[in-house]
Design an enzyme around this catalytic site. Structure first.
Site, PDB file in Angstrom:
ATOM      1  N   HIS A  78       5.603  -7.572  -1.824  1.00  0.00           N
ATOM      2  CA  HIS A  78       6.387  -7.539  -2.740  1.00  0.00           C
ATOM      3  C   HIS A  78       6.515  -6.164  -3.505  1.00  0.00           C
ATOM      4  CE1 HIS A  78       6.856  -8.793  -6.996  1.00  0.00           C
ATOM      5  NE2 HIS A  78       6.666 -10.168  -6.814  1.00  0.00           N
TER       6      HIS A  78
ATOM      7  N   GLU B 112      11.616  -7.853  -2.192  1.00  0.00           N
ATOM      8  CA  GLU B 112      10.502  -8.354  -1.445  1.00  0.00           C
ATOM      9  C   GLU B 112      10.918  -8.867   0.044  1.00  0.00           C
ATOM     10  OE1 GLU B 112       8.604 -11.122  -4.230  1.00  0.00           O
ATOM     11  OE2 GLU B 112       9.611  -9.857  -5.707  1.00  0.00           O
TER      12      GLU B 112
END
Ligand code: BG6
Length: 297
Positions: free
Chosen positions: A166, A270
């Site tokens: 992420h 991400e």
């Protein structure tokens, strides 16, 4: 703990250990060129990547928590086994567990690398009854940072998982940032009742909250930070999905661990497996890789 890690795993001039905010253990990687990175054992969370000039390439919120049981806001949260909301804590538990340091090295090429590992324990089995082994390799080169993420099923039963890196990139100004590489890709828009649409733009620019999952995205993407004159390349392998997120003004104000004005200086891109989850048979291992390279700046 720091002294023990240093005695066992330090590589002079390349890998060292320190206590960070609230005494949290972190590993620092230094490349001979001067580029560097930092990873907390909490979450195997990369909390810094800097170029040889010492400039931060990742964003970390000045309001981030650095506490057990809470995720760090910024850098690279490691998401597993659930992406987003669901029966488990938001984005799963890997980002709030203490990982183990499994190895450090400086390779002949000069690359400085560290490996982290996480396996099930009583706390994870209580909420997700599967045995598993995760490994994250972080490898620092002069102008790149490479991550290899492994998920192994050590359970007698198959399991499904989602796994994302992420990553929060630091940008000079989100309004002067462009993302390339997603034209023609189908995405799910989390802000529009999960509507499915096809990205028509070759160049994605930002002027509002954005929260999308692009499925089966191409393996090469590019971020142009026009404010700082920096180009970052993202290359991935076996990580089909890409999430693009910026909270913009109102959501930034609602997030307790994020400064009200910090949306201007970050962009999450991400990489990993978001939808659908990946099925892993007993004894099987999934391996995904993402490499970030500074092309300019
Ligand atoms: C993104 C989600 O991946 O993560 C967003 O798409 C979410 O909806 C963001 O707000 C941050 O999540 P968290 O749990 O770190 O606040």
């Amino acid at each position: 703990m720091m002294d023990d890690l240093r005695a066992r795993c330090a590589v002079p001039g390349a890998v060292d250990f320190a206590a960070g905010i609230n005494g949290m253990s972190k590993v620092s990687l230094t490349h001979a060129s001067g580029s560097s990175a930092e990873v907390h054992l909490h979450g195997a969370h990369v909390t810094a990547w800097r170029n040889a000039a010492g400039e931060d390439l990742f964003f970390v919120s000045r309001q981030s928590w650095f506490e057990a049981d809470r995720p760090i806001r910024g850098g690279i949260p490691v998401i597993f086994p659930q992406f987003g909301a669901g029966p488990l804590p938001q984005h799963g538990f890997a980002r709030i567990r203490e990982w183990e340091l499994a190895g450090t090295e400086r390779r002949d090429t000069g690359v400085v690398a560290v490996r982290f590992q996480l396996a099930e324990d009583q706390a994870t089995l209580a909420i997700w009854p599967q045995r598993f082994r995760l490994a994250l390799d972080v490898a620092l080169d002069r102008a790149s940072l490479a991550l290899t993420y492994r998920v192994a099923n050590t359970d007698p039963q198959p399991f499904d998982f989602q796994a994302m890196l992420h990553t929060y990139f630091a940008v000079g100004d989100i309004r002067r940032t462009a993302l390339y590489g997603l034209e023609g890709v189908t995405y799910i828009d989390s802000l529009r009742e999960r509507a499915r649409e096809v990205e028509p733009r070759a160049v994605i620019r930002f002027d509002q909250e954005t929260d999308r999952v692009y499925a089966q995205a191409p393996d090469a993407l590019r971020i142009e930070d026009e404010d700082r004159g920096r180009t970052l390349r993202i290359e991935k392998r076996n990580m089909p999905d890409v999430t693009v997120w910026n909270p913009w003004i109102a959501k930034a104000q609602r997030m307790p661990d994020f400064g009200d004005d910090e949306w201007e200086g970050m962009l999450c891109v991400e990489t990993g497996i978001a939808r659908p989850p990946h099925a892993l048979a007993p004894g099987e291992e999934w391996v995904g890789e993402t490499t970030f390279t500074i092309q300019r700046g």
